[in-house]
Write an enzyme that holds these catalytic residues in place. Structure first.
Site, mmCIF file in Angstrom:
data_model
loop_
_atom_site.group_PDB
_atom_site.id
_atom_site.type_symbol
_atom_site.label_atom_id
_atom_site.label_comp_id
_atom_site.label_asym_id
_atom_site.label_seq_id
_atom_site.Cartn_x
_atom_site.Cartn_y
_atom_site.Cartn_z
ATOM 1 N N ASP A 41 0.857 -1.197 0.000
ATOM 2 C CA ASP A 41 0.000 0.000 0.000
ATOM 3 C C ASP A 41 0.887 1.239 0.000
ATOM 4 O O ASP A 41 1.613 1.488 0.964
ATOM 5 C CB ASP A 41 -0.896 -0.053 1.247
ATOM 6 C CG ASP A 41 -1.616 1.257 1.532
ATOM 7 O OD1 ASP A 41 -1.805 2.047 0.596
ATOM 8 O OD2 ASP A 41 -2.000 1.467 2.699
ATOM 9 N N ASN A 65 -0.274 4.547 -0.526
ATOM 10 C CA ASN A 65 -0.891 5.814 -0.107
ATOM 11 C C ASN A 65 -1.465 5.783 1.305
ATOM 12 O O ASN A 65 -2.028 6.780 1.764
ATOM 13 C CB ASN A 65 -1.965 6.241 -1.103
ATOM 14 C CG ASN A 65 -3.135 5.261 -1.184
ATOM 15 O OD1 ASN A 65 -3.241 4.327 -0.384
ATOM 16 N ND2 ASN A 65 -3.991 5.468 -2.179
ATOM 17 N N ASP A 109 -3.991 4.011 2.668
ATOM 18 C CA ASP A 109 -5.426 3.820 2.910
ATOM 19 C C ASP A 109 -5.761 2.407 3.380
ATOM 20 O O ASP A 109 -6.932 2.076 3.569
ATOM 21 C CB ASP A 109 -6.235 4.166 1.664
ATOM 22 C CG ASP A 109 -5.973 3.237 0.482
ATOM 23 O OD1 ASP A 109 -5.095 2.347 0.596
ATOM 24 O OD2 ASP A 109 -6.633 3.404 -0.561
ATOM 25 N N ASP A 167 -1.978 -1.152 -3.798
ATOM 26 C CA ASP A 167 -2.193 -0.411 -5.039
ATOM 27 C C ASP A 167 -1.022 -0.626 -5.989
ATOM 28 O O ASP A 167 -0.024 -1.288 -5.646
ATOM 29 C CB ASP A 167 -2.399 1.074 -4.741
ATOM 30 C CG ASP A 167 -1.375 1.634 -3.751
ATOM 31 O OD1 ASP A 167 -0.176 1.304 -3.888
ATOM 32 O OD2 ASP A 167 -1.768 2.383 -2.834
ATOM 33 N N ASP A 197 -9.361 -15.633 -16.519
ATOM 34 C CA ASP A 197 -10.236 -16.068 -15.443
ATOM 35 C C ASP A 197 -11.384 -16.916 -16.005
ATOM 36 O O ASP A 197 -11.965 -16.600 -17.045
ATOM 37 C CB ASP A 197 -10.801 -14.825 -14.743
ATOM 38 C CG ASP A 197 -11.631 -15.144 -13.530
ATOM 39 O OD1 ASP A 197 -11.089 -15.725 -12.579
ATOM 40 O OD2 ASP A 197 -12.830 -14.800 -13.534
ATOM 41 N N GLU A 215 -7.111 -20.234 -16.475
ATOM 42 C CA GLU A 215 -7.681 -20.790 -15.253
ATOM 43 C C GLU A 215 -8.853 -21.656 -15.707
ATOM 44 O O GLU A 215 -9.956 -21.186 -15.911
ATOM 45 C CB GLU A 215 -8.179 -19.700 -14.308
ATOM 46 C CG GLU A 215 -8.691 -20.294 -12.995
ATOM 47 C CD GLU A 215 -9.829 -19.505 -12.353
ATOM 48 O OE1 GLU A 215 -10.004 -19.641 -11.126
ATOM 49 O OE2 GLU A 215 -10.552 -18.779 -13.052
#
Length: 536
Positions: free
Chosen positions: A33, A35, A37, A41, A210, A273
């Protein structure tokens, strides 16, 4: 741990990079992370690329970071050609790809073609346009005045149909917020070709597809007669069967995609997948004019058993050999229980996890590593109030949150360097992870992280030169003593691999110990694997 060089890779003719790659799966919400929060990201991933380079992997696969309402944490896509603000911007994605290439890593992004978000512009237009419209033909809408059109169940539990205000029903094999696309409509196929080109033009090296065995449903949408439990998931064998899975038409889609990728340089790749019923049905996805690879979930699903592992090796290599394909091996991902827990948890589970990993890394083909397994992380029993998996809300089962807890980087308390904040991240981390951070392990030669680094470094010396032939060895070795039925033994090129799945130590045959998953002397303890080289 010392790395032993076994071969000279420079003498090997060109091979596509993905055939022998080790790919590291990143679940963006839980990797790093930037930033503060509490949610991972793209800039966080970029900042940690040197760690992955030093770990010794060849590529990263990044789970979805597209614009999304996050009902299924990114697998409900509202815009396939933009980045969700939660994760950053398109410029951040470009920087990530550029920086990864600078440090020698390939980038694979996740593609979700079976369904969109219910917030996708197409689905919103379908709701507004009404029954019989071209907009509704992009999805699977049906009239059925007496209830759902058939008996299909969602992978996440409950019916696979939801009724809209005008009375029609739409199909969603996953959450209600993930309507299935109608792949019999040419518009759908054309849209995804545009998506492929968008990301290929930005430099990505491949796509993980996916639910690759979904897309097409059997004509007429007949009832599913496969015996199932209400809580069956796609990971369980019955959910690989039925009129909604593995229809023959999917292969035409991947032939078209193969042609798209072939127009780009750099050996761009596709990995499926595809939860299929047999190794042979898995291999159909990797015929020479289709995908590059398909995940080999048989290895992941096999219990702790020498015979079980041997059968998977034989079945996999025989099946991919029929299509001149490249095998893959995987033990954990964002959808399943972490394998250290699956193998029993605690010291035994970790020992077995390392042993299974070392065995897997010696096999020909590609290996996929899930973030945090190199730290020895186990499944977390996430408290109900913090669970966010949509399957939890539909079934009451714990779901997949326990393998998605943000990984620990440094420090003595949460968030363990996950980000610049001071509180718990989006799923709380256990306090006991203080001993498992990267910082705590990186200078410890006996740590799980050091083991992974040594295994990946040693593997690199023979991965492309040892050939693709695997010789399963008889319990009687050339030295005359017996290993026993609980020991998996095979030879690949200059390396002999032994995995002791039994309860008693066994005598090691002659050979130089290149690497072991635990302490070895003249014997191989239970729950331990070893790589042996030829005696010098």
């Amino acid at each position: 741990m010392e790395t032993v060089s076994l071969n000279d890779p420079t003498t090997v003719p060109h091979q596509e990079w993905w055939r022998h790659a080790v790919t590291y799966q990143i679940y963006p919400r839980s990797f790093a992370d930037a930033n503060g929060d509490g949610i991972g990201d793209l800039p966080g991933i970029t900042s940690r690329l040197p760690y992955l380079r030093d770990l010794g992997v060849d590529a990263v696969w990044i789970s979805p970071f597209y614009t999304s309402p996050q009902k299924d944490h990114g697998y409900d896509v509202a815009d396939y050609c933009d980045v969700d603000p939660l994760f950053g911007t398109l410029a951040d994605a470009d920087t990530l790809v550029e920086r990864a290439h600078e440090v020698g890593l390939k980038v694979i992004v996740d593609l979700v073609p079976n369904h969109t978000s219910d917030q996708h512009a197409w689905f919103q237009a379908a709701l507004a346009a009404g029954p019989g419209s071209p907009e509704r033909e992009r999805y699977v809408f049906r009239d059925s005045p007496d209830g759902p059109p058939n008996n299909w169940r969602s992978v996440f539990g409950g019916p696979a149909w939801t009724q809209v205000d005008d009375g029609q029903w739409y199909l969603h094999l996953f959450d209600t917020a993930q309507p299935d696309l109608n792949w019999r409509n040419p518009e759908v196929g054309d849209m995804f070709v545009d998506v492929l080109r968008f990301w290929l033009d930005r430099g990505v090296d491949g796509f993980r597809v996916d639910v690759a065995h979904g897309l097409f449903k059997e004509e007429g949408l007949p009832d599913d007669l496969t015996p199932r439990k209400p809580t069956d998931s796609m990971v369980e064998a019955p959910a690989t069967h039925g009129p909604m899975w593995d229809q023959p038409e999917v292969h035409e889609v991947y032939r078209r995609w193969h042609d798209v990728l072939a127009k780009y340089n750099g050996d761009r790749m596709l990995v499926a997948e595809a939860w299929t019923a047999t190794p042979e049905s898995m291999a159909r996805y990797i015929r020479q004019d289709e995908m590059s690879q398909a995940f080999n979930f048989a290895w992941l699903l096999t219990p702790w058993s020498a015979r079980g592992f041997a059968d998977v090796i034989t079945g996999t290599l025989d099946a991919v050999g029929l299509v001149d394909g490249s095998p893959t091996w995987v033990l954990s991902n964002h959808d399943v229980e972490r394998h250290a827990t699956r193998y029993g948890g605690g010291a035994v589970g970790l020992a077995r996890a390392k042993a299974a990993t070392l065995t897997m890394l010696a096999l020909p083909g590609s290996a996929y590593v899930y973030q945090g397994e190199e730290l020895g992380l186990e499944q977390v029993d996430v408290a109900p109030e913090f669970r966010q998996d949509p399957s939890w809300f539909r079934t009451g089962e714990p779901g997949r949150d326990g393998c998605r807890v943000p990984i620990p980087w440094s420090g003595e308390a949460p968030p363990f360097g996950f980000g610049p904040g001071t509180g718990q991240p989006w799923i709380p981390q256990p306090a006991a992870w203080a001993a498992l951070t990267v910082e705590a392990q990186e200078d410890d030669p006996d740590s799980t992280l050091s083991f992974y680094r040594a295994a990946l470094a040693t593997r690199r010396t023979f991965a492309t030169t040892a050939g693709d032939d695997v010789e399963l060895l008889d319990p009687s070795t050339g030295s005359g003593h017996r290993l026993g039925a609980d020991v998996l033994a095979f030879r690949r090129g200059p390396v002999t691999v032994l995995l002791n799945c039994g309860t008693e130590p066994v005598e090691l045959p002659d050979g130089e110990v290149l690497l072991a998953s635990g302490p070895v002397d003249r014997t191989l303890p239970p729950d331990t694997a070893v790589w042996l080289g030829q005696e010098r």
